[in-house]
Motif scaffolding. Structure first.
Motif, PDB file in Angstrom:
ATOM      1  N   ASN A   6       6.295   1.346   0.849  1.00 42.42           N
ATOM      2  CA  ASN A   6       6.453  -0.105   0.871  1.00 42.42           C
ATOM      3  C   ASN A   6       5.189  -0.773   0.351  1.00 42.42           C
ATOM      4  O   ASN A   6       4.103  -0.179   0.363  1.00 42.42           O
ATOM      5  CB  ASN A   6       6.743  -0.580   2.299  1.00 42.42           C
ATOM      6  N   ILE A   7       5.328  -2.027  -0.095  1.00 43.50           N
ATOM      7  CA  ILE A   7       4.158  -2.742  -0.603  1.00 43.50           C
ATOM      8  C   ILE A   7       4.092  -4.162  -0.043  1.00 43.50           C
ATOM      9  O   ILE A   7       5.110  -4.810   0.207  1.00 43.50           O
ATOM     10  CB  ILE A   7       4.116  -2.790  -2.150  1.00 43.50           C
ATOM     11  N   LEU A   8       2.849  -4.622   0.163  1.00 42.07           N
ATOM     12  CA  LEU A   8       2.563  -6.024   0.447  1.00 42.07           C
ATOM     13  C   LEU A   8       1.887  -6.587  -0.793  1.00 42.07           C
ATOM     14  O   LEU A   8       0.813  -6.116  -1.187  1.00 42.07           O
ATOM     15  CB  LEU A   8       1.621  -6.165   1.647  1.00 42.07           C
ATOM     16  N   GLN A   9       2.505  -7.560  -1.439  1.00 37.39           N
ATOM     17  CA  GLN A   9       1.921  -8.186  -2.628  1.00 37.39           C
ATOM     18  C   GLN A   9       1.331  -9.545  -2.263  1.00 37.39           C
ATOM     19  O   GLN A   9       2.019 -10.385  -1.683  1.00 37.39           O
ATOM     20  CB  GLN A   9       2.981  -8.413  -3.702  1.00 37.39           C
ATOM     21  N   PHE A  10       0.068  -9.754  -2.623  1.00 38.22           N
ATOM     22  CA  PHE A  10      -0.589 -11.035  -2.390  1.00 38.22           C
ATOM     23  C   PHE A  10      -0.736 -11.763  -3.721  1.00 38.22           C
ATOM     24  O   PHE A  10      -1.328 -11.217  -4.675  1.00 38.22           O
ATOM     25  CB  PHE A  10      -1.963 -10.826  -1.763  1.00 38.22           C
ATOM     26  N   THR A  11      -0.186 -12.976  -3.800  1.00 39.04           N
ATOM     27  CA  THR A  11      -0.258 -13.766  -5.039  1.00 39.04           C
ATOM     28  C   THR A  11      -0.628 -15.207  -4.716  1.00 39.04           C
ATOM     29  O   THR A  11      -0.332 -15.702  -3.622  1.00 39.04           O
ATOM     30  CB  THR A  11       1.098 -13.773  -5.773  1.00 39.04           C
ATOM     31  N   THR A 107      -4.542 -10.623  -9.873  1.00 40.99           N
ATOM     32  CA  THR A 107      -5.547 -11.413 -10.594  1.00 40.99           C
ATOM     33  C   THR A 107      -6.703 -11.857  -9.696  1.00 40.99           C
ATOM     34  O   THR A 107      -6.526 -12.220  -8.536  1.00 40.99           O
ATOM     35  CB  THR A 107      -4.928 -12.629 -11.334  1.00 40.99           C
ATOM     36  N   ARG A 108      -7.907 -11.757 -10.246  1.00 39.27           N
ATOM     37  CA  ARG A 108      -9.104 -12.215  -9.529  1.00 39.27           C
ATOM     38  C   ARG A 108      -9.116 -13.753  -9.537  1.00 39.27           C
ATOM     39  O   ARG A 108      -8.198 -14.373 -10.021  1.00 39.27           O
ATOM     40  CB  ARG A 108     -10.355 -11.667 -10.224  1.00 39.27           C
ATOM     41  N   PHE A 109     -10.142 -14.340  -9.031  1.00 42.55           N
ATOM     42  CA  PHE A 109     -10.390 -15.783  -9.059  1.00 42.55           C
ATOM     43  C   PHE A 109      -9.659 -16.514  -7.940  1.00 42.55           C
ATOM     44  O   PHE A 109     -10.219 -17.395  -7.303  1.00 42.55           O
ATOM     45  CB  PHE A 109     -10.008 -16.391 -10.420  1.00 42.55           C
ATOM     46  N   SER A 113      -6.301 -12.955  -3.589  1.00 41.85           N
ATOM     47  CA  SER A 113      -6.827 -11.600  -3.806  1.00 41.85           C
ATOM     48  C   SER A 113      -7.932 -11.275  -2.802  1.00 41.85           C
ATOM     49  O   SER A 113      -8.065 -10.139  -2.346  1.00 41.85           O
ATOM     50  CB  SER A 113      -7.353 -11.466  -5.240  1.00 41.85           C
ATOM     51  N   PHE A 114      -8.724 -12.273  -2.452  1.00 37.92           N
ATOM     52  CA  PHE A 114      -9.771 -12.089  -1.448  1.00 37.92           C
ATOM     53  C   PHE A 114      -9.146 -11.769  -0.085  1.00 37.92           C
ATOM     54  O   PHE A 114      -9.571 -10.843   0.617  1.00 37.92           O
ATOM     55  CB  PHE A 114     -10.626 -13.356  -1.365  1.00 37.92           C
ATOM     56  N   ILE A 155     -18.565 -13.842  -7.047  1.00 38.81           N
ATOM     57  CA  ILE A 155     -17.621 -13.451  -6.006  1.00 38.81           C
ATOM     58  C   ILE A 155     -16.688 -12.331  -6.431  1.00 38.81           C
ATOM     59  O   ILE A 155     -16.452 -11.371  -5.689  1.00 38.81           O
ATOM     60  CB  ILE A 155     -16.791 -14.673  -5.548  1.00 38.81           C
ATOM     61  N   TRP A 156     -16.171 -12.376  -7.643  1.00 40.76           N
ATOM     62  CA  TRP A 156     -15.045 -11.500  -7.943  1.00 40.76           C
ATOM     63  C   TRP A 156     -15.422 -10.099  -8.404  1.00 40.76           C
ATOM     64  O   TRP A 156     -14.561  -9.236  -8.538  1.00 40.76           O
ATOM     65  CB  TRP A 156     -14.108 -12.192  -8.931  1.00 40.76           C
ATOM     66  N   LYS A 157     -16.714  -9.864  -8.604  1.00 40.99           N
ATOM     67  CA  LYS A 157     -17.130  -8.480  -8.835  1.00 40.99           C
ATOM     68  C   LYS A 157     -16.825  -7.635  -7.588  1.00 40.99           C
ATOM     69  O   LYS A 157     -16.589  -6.426  -7.683  1.00 40.99           O
ATOM     70  CB  LYS A 157     -18.625  -8.437  -9.160  1.00 40.99           C
ATOM     71  N   TRP A 158     -16.803  -8.305  -6.440  1.00 42.76           N
ATOM     72  CA  TRP A 158     -16.496  -7.612  -5.179  1.00 42.76           C
ATOM     73  C   TRP A 158     -15.131  -6.945  -5.234  1.00 42.76           C
ATOM     74  O   TRP A 158     -14.961  -5.816  -4.759  1.00 42.76           O
ATOM     75  CB  TRP A 158     -16.543  -8.634  -4.031  1.00 42.76           C
TER      76      TRP A 158
END
Length: 372
Positions: A6-11, A107-109, A113-114, A155-158
């Protein structure tokens, strides 16, 4: 038989909001559940949503995080709201009962995603990040773009460091991550599309026409196309399909020309239109991800003239994808002339390569192998 996963997708957004990222996420959710009958929960901000907290759609679920757009197209969670923490609590309860679950962020930014990364790390879940961007965000002023750039770099290099796996949506995207953020293993995952409707062959009308399809916004630079059309006085008709904030401006700019605006049309209309007409599809955009209109056109035997930006060039190596430098009006005129003069020779050249590379069902199989 594949092991259940199963998957949890964060958008940041999810349909009915329709941009590239959420369309890819929706396609993954749709096929993941329909093909293997496994569960997908899409976690997104509630901007552009009518429901509250969560709901079921098709075969998958959508959980909504309370949020607001702090600036245009940048949702921020209302972390002070009880519903925000209630949704996360429900997700933790879900994964306690479904051990083989992956977290996928897109996608970052965006802060989605965080949140995905924090949730995955806190709950010891494998985290796969799918990156869609291959450039920095360009805003309305140099100062805003500079602030955006600094925010992006700091931030998004993390994300690129901490995610278990990174998938890039194109080779151009992969190169961008390695050059600008981090040197690590990154695999390419092309989004797919269904070719069921496109493969129905319909006899076309004999006239050739120019066509632009998609949002009428500044970065698409449809005004370049109209300027070319006006200066060269092409006898072929130019059809502009879709809608957007620049529609009235472009309509005024097109007065007294052989240009027709069809406004917003759904996918079924666009498929049928490309099937029934001899079209040269033109995409003069200054920024582009993986434009599905180009795929649709090439699959329906329509040559395409497109600005060579981001990963457009990865769609096909065949001559019916005619590239030019974005903003170069003289070059655009030359490419239009070339496509008109060689229309019959260019048709169908990319058909088999595009079908092989971008078939949605095959690409979901590829995704499974990459995230397992």
């Amino acid at each position: 038989m594949k092991e259940k996963m199963n998957i949890l997708q964060f958008t940041p957004y999810f349909p009915p909001h329709k941009w590239g990222v959420e369309t890819v996420a929706e396609e993954i959710a749709d096929y993941w559940t329909k093909k293997w009958y496994w569960e997908v929960i899409n976690v997104t901000f509630d901007v552009w949503q009518d429901q509250t907290t969560h709901y079921s759609q098709k075969w998958y679920k959508v959980f909504l995080l309370p949020s607001f757009d702090i600036i245009s197209n940048f949702p921020v969670p209302k972390f002070w709201k009880k519903d925000f923490w209630r949704v996360l609590k429900e997700l933790r309860s879900y994964i306690s009962e479904n051990k083989n679950t992956r977290v996928i962020s897109h996608t970052r930014f965006f802060l989605s995603s965080f949140i995905a990364g924090i949730f995955a790390r806190k709950n010891k879940l494998q985290w796969i990040h799918i990156e869609h961007g291959s450039d920095y965000v360009k805003l309305s002023s140099k100062l805003k773009s500079k602030i955006s750039y600094m925010y992006d770099k700091i931030i998004w290099k993390w994300i690129f460091k901490r995610a278990d796996k990174i998938l890039a949506i194109s080779e151009a995207c992969k190169k961008f991550i390695i050059k600008e953020f981090i040197e690590r293993k990154i695999e390419v995952f092309y989004r797919g599309m269904s070719f069921e409707n496109i493969l129905e062959k319909i006899e076309k009308k004999w006239e050739i026409q120019f066509v632009f399809i998609w949002r009428l916004v500044k970065l698409k630079w449809v005004e370049d196309l109209i300027e070319v059309y006006k200066k060269w006085k092409f006898s072929e008709k130019l059809m502009i399909i879709w809608d957007g904030e620049e529609r009235k401006y472009l309509e005024k700019k097109s007065q007294w020309l052989n240009i027709e605006f069809l406004w917003f049309k759904d996918k079924d209309f666009i498929y049928k239109y490309l099937q029934e007409n001899n079209c040269i599809v033109i995409n003069p955009s200054y920024q582009e991800w993986m434009p599905t209109t180009i795929l649709e056109a090439l699959m329906n035997s329509c040559p395409v003239i497109a600005s060579d930006v981001w990963w457009t060039s990865e769609i096909s190596d065949w001559d019916d994808l005619v590239l030019y430098k974005a903003g170069n009006v003289v070059q655009l005129i030359e490419k239009i002339q070339f496509s008109l003069e060689n229309y019959d020779e260019l048709k169908w050249k990319s058909f088999w390569s595009v079908e092989s590379k971008f078939d949605r069902e095959n690409n979901i199989e590829v995704l499974f192998d990459k995230v397992k």
